[in-house]
Design an enzyme around this catalytic site. Structure first.
Site, mmCIF file in Angstrom:
data_model
loop_
_atom_site.group_PDB
_atom_site.id
_atom_site.type_symbol
_atom_site.label_atom_id
_atom_site.label_comp_id
_atom_site.label_asym_id
_atom_site.label_seq_id
_atom_site.Cartn_x
_atom_site.Cartn_y
_atom_site.Cartn_z
ATOM 1 C CB SER A 46 5.883 -3.010 1.526
ATOM 2 O OG SER A 46 6.151 -1.739 2.065
ATOM 3 C CG ASP B 165 2.189 5.799 4.426
ATOM 4 O OD1 ASP B 165 1.427 4.981 4.991
ATOM 5 O OD2 ASP B 165 2.500 5.749 3.218
ATOM 6 C CG HIS C 46 -2.002 5.558 1.450
ATOM 7 N ND1 HIS C 46 -1.592 5.221 0.184
ATOM 8 C CD2 HIS C 46 -0.891 5.423 2.226
ATOM 9 C CE1 HIS C 46 -0.303 4.894 0.198
ATOM 10 N NE2 HIS C 46 0.147 5.016 1.436
ATOM 11 C CB CYS D 79 -1.696 2.189 3.607
ATOM 12 S SG CYS D 79 -1.847 3.212 5.070
#
Lengths: 626, 358
Positions: free
Chosen positions: A325, A364, A370, A383
């Site tokens: 991420s 996710d 989310h 997210c």
């Protein structure tokens, strides 16, 4: 031959004879010049050479220059030289080598390795050079030999300088070490520059700055008697010491970072965004380079090689990790740059995503998703679904073109050898390997998985570009080269890469604000280090599925459950308004970026910015952790 | 004994015999009166003369017919040596055939000029461009392979032998000038592509003082030896340079320094004259030869012998860089003595078979 016409035959003969005459003339000229040279040497300059021959009791002896020191930014010594006693033999002065070795063996202990190394040198080196028989004599042995020295012709007790790394394993992965010159190296080095030298830089700065650190060999012309015993020194060309390297590294910060990682496997790069100066360069576990200097024994070396934690691997430079991420820090900016993209428009995140013709579900990290998130929330909460969609909208080519100026997929140009490039994948990249690009790969590239790989150095460098308003500096370890004698200083000027092309530079400010909220908003994935910080931090957490590290196939073989845990990543810089430091932390199999990696970065920032590590880093509930 | 019947050229044979005799004395002195070394040298010389005698019996027509096969075999052996070097992870020059060890590069000193003479004899004079190109490839490939071994000295001699064939074979001046121009232009370019350490080594070749502990030491000591000999020399067995071990390689590459120190300018002049005489005799044999193959081959072999001793003496007297070429006939050791004698055997065959044919 018979079918060649007569006319040709004549012509050929004429041509051949002409050529023979030309060469004849050339030969005469050359012979004449040789005779002139002989007359010059033996008549004209005879007196001169006669004198030299009479006085020819002169032998040149190489003088070893001290190797340049390596110091940190505050003058802390990282590599130095200290004298050790060595027993040396000049072969041409020895009548009976075998009995001499036996006699020496009765005074000073000689083991098989000593004798083997000596015999090897005996074959390879000129007979008039000093060859090392034994090094690291104890004071007692040196004294014992000194007493009996008159009985040994051609044996010398020398105090030689030996490389030493006083902080043992600290920073070994950027320092490297020196070791004995091996045969392959001997083939490829300038022999004149290494007369009488035993060591050469093997790795890290010791190798990359070999030329600067080496210095210049000097020599003494020593008058000897007919048996070769030294009488006096006639001429002395002093050796020139190697230059000292001052690093931008802060040894305290380095130690702090190494301790923070402790027994875990990982890597940390801290650098100054405005200059690219590297403050800490960590790869753990570390190892002690000192045994390598005099030749590490095979058992210890095998131990290091077979250690499941692979201490010899330079994770900061050669560890290639999926950025996970953390890539959103850059793709978030890419989204802002997209034409017709509305960063405020909420996107539904149900916890999964699929690419229509295909039934495959991309999940996710947060079960249930989310909810509706805009770009800000998607970055802050990391997210995945938002970025899956963004990746599909952008397409792989656009992502690749956007990420390349940040240094992904290319060497950062740091001043040590053998840097890894990472991988910035694209359909062409796969095609070159005879493989097809699948649409799903575009999707997962959006969250830093798949073929995308980056080194910790690349991640820190990319983050520093955000800190430095789109200008990425070349990472640099050495900041000054200083002549030890004259103190003449050569400062290394920071080098900038081409500015990252943006339609609107204001977009960086928006992205940095989003990244600041990652740390400081209570929904942020790194809120655990931000809620009590005395300054503003911008950062992005990441958690990468375990893939093999470079050269790490053996990882999967010997894998324990712990080895299957995710790698924890955190990239960051601070203070946000005037960035002093950018840090990338990777903890292998550390689990979550927010809880495993971010607190280490925070400790280091406290040290750099506040000059202390006093602020306690409290770990709150892990609910927000990615 | 009728030497002509044995296919020996009397003049050349006695000159060689004289050189061989002198060399025994010099090797004895240079090796610090080492009798076994001197005897070893004598054995090599004897072997050399036997090879000479043997080769001289082979008719030039047969040599000509064999040329391509000898060249092909030489290439195969060179490849074998290189392959062994790659497998053994180290430099390799020798091929061990169980009983004897020998150096395939030595064969190429003869095989390259034989092959090129054979090839050029089969075309127009002066040779057409494609023949020149192909000839160049045939000499350059073995030369490069020998450099890889690494043996710069032998590679230089092989390349030189090929160049002499091309030049004598009528390589046009135009082409020569163009080639020289290309070299002049390409040299700086190639220089830029060398590794740093390679550049350093080339520079040290031309400036020995840059390495006062290595090649510089050799050059200086060898010049002291030659210079201190003076006009009359210090006399046999009186070379202080060699005996006090100041002169490295005194019985091999630097043996001429010992000779010049002991026998002075008079001795050196005489020795240079004998060597030059041998070359001149070889060139005369080339001049008298009746067909393209024999004259090209005889010319090339004689000129290569010149290159051989000139480069050695030039390096001992400090006018040429140190490339590691022994003084033919004189230096102790190495398999080169056999090759040199075989070359003289070829020269004698060319000379005597022609006379008999007449």
């Amino acid at each position: 031959m018979l079918n060649i016409p007569i006319k040709d035959h004549f012509r050929e003969t004429r041509l051949f004879n002409a050529r023979l005459s030309v060469i004849g003339v050339i030969i005469l000229i050359l012979i004449f010049s040789l005779l002139l040279r002989l007359i010059y040497l033996q008549v004209w300059a005879h007196r001169h050479y006669e004198t030299l021959s009479q006085a020819n009791r002169i032998k040149p002896i190489p003088l070893q220059p001290p190797r340049g020191l390596i110091l940190d930014r505050n003058g802390v010594i990282l590599a130095q030289n200290y004298p050790v006693y060595t027993l040396e033999i000049i072969p041409e002065q020895v009548d009976d080598m075998n009995s001499l070795l036996e006699e020496i063996g009765q005074v000073v202990k000689l083991n098989d390795t000593d004798l083997k190394n000596f015999r090897k040198q005996l074959r390879e080196r000129p007979r008039f050079e000093n060859l090392v028989l034994r090094s690291h004599l104890t004071e007692e042995e040196a004294a014992r030999f000194a007493v009996k020295r008159p009985y040994f012709n051609g044996v010398e007790l020398e105090a030689r300088l030996r490389r030493h790394y006083p902080l043992t394993g600290l920073g070994v992965h950027f320092l490297g070490y020196v070791g004995r010159i091996n045969e392959q190296e001997a083939e490829h080095l300038d022999k004149a520059a290494y007369r009488g030298m035993e060591h050469i830089g093997k790795l890290g700065l010791e190798a990359s700055y070999e030329k600067v650190l080496l210095g210049r060999v000097g020599f003494e012309n020593v008058e000897t008697n007919a048996h070769g015993r030294s009488l006096r020194i006639l001429e002395r060309i002093a050796p020139v010491a190697g230059k000292n390297l001052y690093l931008s590294i802060d040894a305290k910060l380095q130690a702090l970072a190494e301790q923070a990682l402790g027994q875990r496997r990982g890597a940390i790069i801290a650098l100054e965004p405005a200059t690219g100066a590297i403050l800490a360069f960590v790869s753990t576990p570390t190892y002690d380079p000192n045994p390598f200097v005099s030749g590490i024994d095979p058992t210890s070396y095998q131990g290091l090689l077979n250690d499941p934690n692979k201490p010899l691997i330079n994770r900061a430079l050669n560890g290639q990790y999926a950025p996970g991420s953390t890539i959103k820090a850059f793709l978030g900016l890419a989204a802002l740059e997209l034409d017709g993209f509305d960063p405020n428009r909420p996107v539904a995140c149900p916890g999964w995503f699929s690419l229509p013709p295909n039934a495959h579900l991309f999940r996710d990290w947060k079960k249930g998703g989310h909810g509706a998130v805009n770009l800000h929330d998607a970055v802050v909460q990391s997210c995945d679904v938002y970025f899956y969609k963004l990746a599909v909208t952008m397409n792989i080519e656009a992502m690749k073109n956007f990420l390349a100026p940040f240094g992904f997929g290319a060497k950062t140009g740091v001043d040590i050898f053998n840097e890894s490039e990472g991988i910035l994948p694209s359909p062409e990249w796969k095609a070159a390997r005879g493989q097809r690009w699948y649409p799903g790969e575009t999707v997962i590239t959006g969250i830093g998985q798949g073929s995308l790989l980056a080194t910790p150095l690349q991640l820190a460098s990319a983050m520093s570009a955000l800190a430095n308003h789109g200008i990425r500096m070349k990472p640099q370890l050495v900041h000054a080269i200083v002549d030890a004698k004259t103190q003449a200083t050569q400062n290394i000027t920071p080098e900038a890469y081409a500015e990252i092309p943006l339609k609107d530079k204001h977009h960086i400010d928006i992205e940095v604000q989003n990244l600041t909220d990652v740390v400081h908003s209570n929904r942020g994935t790194a809120y655990g280090i931000g809620y009590n910080a005395a300054y503003k931090i911008a950062g992005k957490t990441g958690t990468a599925q375990v893939k093999s590290v470079a050269q790490g196939q053996s990882y999967s073989e010997k894998a324990t459950p712990e080895r299957y845990r995710d790698h924890a990543l955190f990239i960051s810089f601070a203070p946000v308004n005037d960035p002093k430091v950018a840090i990338a932390v990777i903890v292998e199999n550390g689990g979550h970026g927010g809880s495993a990696a971010a607190p280490i970065a925070r400790k280091m920032m406290d040290h750099v910015i506040l000059g202390s590590e006093s602020t306690p880093v409290v770990k709150p509930a892990e609910e927000n952790d990615e | 004994m009728d030497l002509q019947r044995l296919h020996l050229d009397k003049t050349l044979f006695f000159a060689l015999l004289g050189l061989a005799a002198v060399s025994l004395f010099v090797v004895y002195s240079a090796s610090a009166k080492d009798l076994s070394a001197t005897l070893g040298h004598l054995m090599r010389l004897a072997l050399g003369f036997m090879v000479l005698l043997l080769v001289a019996q082979i008719r030039p027509e047969i040599l000509e017919r064999w040329s391509p096969y000898i060249f092909g075999a030489g290439m195969v052996l060179l490849l074998a040596v290189l392959a062994m070097g790659v497998i053994g992870k180290g430099a390799q020059r020798w091929l061990n055939l169980g009983i004897v060890k020998f150096q395939p590069a030595e064969i190429m000193k003869l095989a390259v000029p034989m092959m090129l003479s054979w090839f050029l004899a089969r075309g127009d004079v002066p040779p057409r461009l494609w023949r020149l190109g192909l000839s160049f490839v045939m000499m350059a490939i073995p030369a490069v392979m020998i450099v890889k071994q690494p043996d710069l000295g032998t590679a230089l001699l092989v390349f030189g032998a090929g160049t002499f064939v091309l030049f004598l074979g009528g390589l046009r001046w135009r082409v020569i000038i163009i080639l020289l121009a290309i070299i002049a232009v390409a040299a700086p370019f190639a220089w830029g592509h060398l590794h740093d350490y390679q550049r350093q080594r080339v520079l040290t070749l031309f400036n020995p003082e840059a390495d006062p502990l290595g090649t510089g030491y050799h050059t200086i000591q060898s010049m002291i030896a030659v210079g201190s000999g003076g006009v009359y020399g210090k006399g046999w067995l009186n070379s202080s340079q060699a005996h006090l071990d100041y002169l490295p390689e005194s019985s091999t590459d630097f043996i001429f320094a010992v000779f010049a120190e002991e026998f002075g300018l008079i001795g050196s002049l005489l020795l240079v004259l004998v060597y030059t005489f041998v070359v001149a005799r070889g060139m005369l044999i080339a001049y008298l030869a009746k067909d393209t193959y024999t004259r090209l081959l005889a010319g090339s072999l004689s000129l290569t012998f010149f290159l051989y001793f000139f480069v050695n003496m030039g390096m001992v007297t400090g006018i040429l860089p140190i490339v590691g070429i022994p003084l033919p006939m004189m230096s102790y050791g190495g398999s080169s003595i056999v090759t040199v004698m075989a070359a003289f055997g070829i020269l004698m065959s060319i000379q005597t078979h022609r006379k008999i044919a007449e």
